[in-house]
Motif scaffolding. Structure first.
Motif: not given
Length: 147
Positions: A90-96, A110-114, A136-139, A144-146
């Protein structure tokens, strides 16, 4: 005249109910866990590694399935989106690190809208930058999943 109650054996019904409940409990984590791909930052940057480890811990604590991938070179937004799609995440995260800020680029599907969106969270370098970035990333992911 006394009334007699007809007694039925309820043991098989109880046994079936308990078995169904146990099966639901055993399968629940796999049914509800959402996969998130974390791309490892360069090992030379201690602040990014701390943010990576804190985010991994927060995601695990909130019930996400975390998949860790390595990156040989810089991660572009398109590459980040491809990683999520290929891993069915559902997500991917990279750091910089950009201009003194610790940043996390988060690609959310977004699985519903694509539709997909890429958000960047930036925190100023400091003692709590890694914790703040992880929270902040987890929130953002949970919100977004809600929706």
């Amino acid at each position: 005249m006394g009334l007699r109650r007809r007694q039925t054996d309820v043991r098989p019904i109880r046994l079936a109910a308990v078995a169904g409940f146990c099966a639901a409990l055993l399968l629940a984590p796999w049914a509800w866990a959402q996969r998130v791909i974390l791309v490892c930052p360069p090992e030379t940057d201690a602040s990014l590694n701390e943010a990576f480890n804190r985010l991994r811990g927060e995601l695990t604590m909130h019930g996400f399935e975390v998949e860790i991938q390595t990156a040989e070179d810089a991660i572009s937004p398109e590459n980040l989106a491809q990683r999520a799609e290929s891993g069915k995440a559902v997500a991917s995260v990279s750091f910089a690190r950009n201009d003194g800020y610790t940043t996390a680029d988060i690609k959310i599907s977004d699985r519903v809208t694509g539709k997909t969106s890429i958000r960047t969270i930036a925190t100023p370098a400091g003692t709590d930058a890694a914790s703040l970035l992880a929270l902040r990333a987890v929130e953002l992911l949970r919100a977004s999943l809600r929706e």
